[in-house]
Enzyme design. Structure first.
Site: not given
Ligand code: GRF
Length: 203
Positions: A11, A64, A89-90, A92, A106, A108, A135, A140, A143-144
């Site tokens: 986080g 899901r 990391m899921r 959606l 988001n 990325h 970025s 949307t 993905l990404d």
């Molecule tokens: C980071 O590498 C970020 O680029 C990606 O998730 C990773 C961990 O982010 N979005 P955080 O430290 O949990 O915010």
């Protein structure tokens, strides 16, 4: 404006977003939610006085929709106006994304549209790129793939590893995300359009 932040791990981006929403900033963090009950970011959010929720995705198996229904139910207690995915990391579903259409951001770790998906830094190195970066985009269904609201670039050094590059990009993530969120909520609060055609690189 109320901002919900979704995380899966440490986080560090969430911390910077929370720290940015003070004083005259038109938004405040209302909840930090993780799909991992053991996510370190949940303890940090609690130490910052932010309410937290954990919705473990594992009991839902591959369902899901059921997982996202629980996500929606738990988020509803906090009435967020905007969601920020920050190391979430899921993937959606289209249905969930459309419920948040135009109000979910988001970050990325690549210069989109290059390197959508995972292992972005290793891929940039393997391609022999001389720059990398991060970025912030509207989420949307693909993905990404949403309209880019802001980007930051860093140089790639010859001796870089994926780890050293990730560390350099993360510093820029921590600067970019709060800046883009601030611009985004200011425009939303002022009733200005955030339409894709309008999504300029104002970071
Ligand atoms: C980071 O590498 C970020 O680029 C990606 O998730 C990773 C961990 O982010 N979005 P955080 O430290 O949990 O915010």
């Amino acid at each position: 404006l109320r901002v919900g932040i979704l995380i899966s791990g440490g986080g560090s981006n969430m911390v910077k977003l929370v720290q940015s929403m003070t004083g005259s900033h038109p938004a405040r963090p209302c909840v930090v939610l993780s799909n991992r009950p053991d996510a370190g970011g949940l303890d940090v959010a609690r130490s910052m006085g932010i309410p937290t929720e954990a919705v473990d995705h594992r009991p839902f198996g591959g369902d899901r929709i059921a997982f996202e229904d629980e996500l929606t139910r738990r988020l509803s207690y906090y009435s967020p106006d905007i969601l920020c995915l920050a190391g979430f990391m899921r993937v959606l579903s289209e249905r969930f994304v459309q419920q948040w259409d135009g109000r979910m951001l988001n970050i990325h770790p690549s210069l989109l549209p290059k390197y959508k998906g995972l292992d972005t830094h290793a891929r940039a190195l393997a391609s022999g790129d001389s720059t990398a970066g991060c970025s912030v985009h509207l989420v949307t269904p693909a993905l990404d793939d949403g309209p880019i609201l802001g980007q930051a670039t860093v140089p790639i050094h010859p001796e870089d590893t994926a780890q050293s590059l990730a560390a350099r990009v993360l510093v820029e993530e921590h600067r970019l995300y709060p800046q883009v969120l601030s611009e985004f909520v200011s425009r939303l609060a002022a009733g200005l359009p955030i339409a894709p055609a309008d999504a300029t690189n104002y970071a």
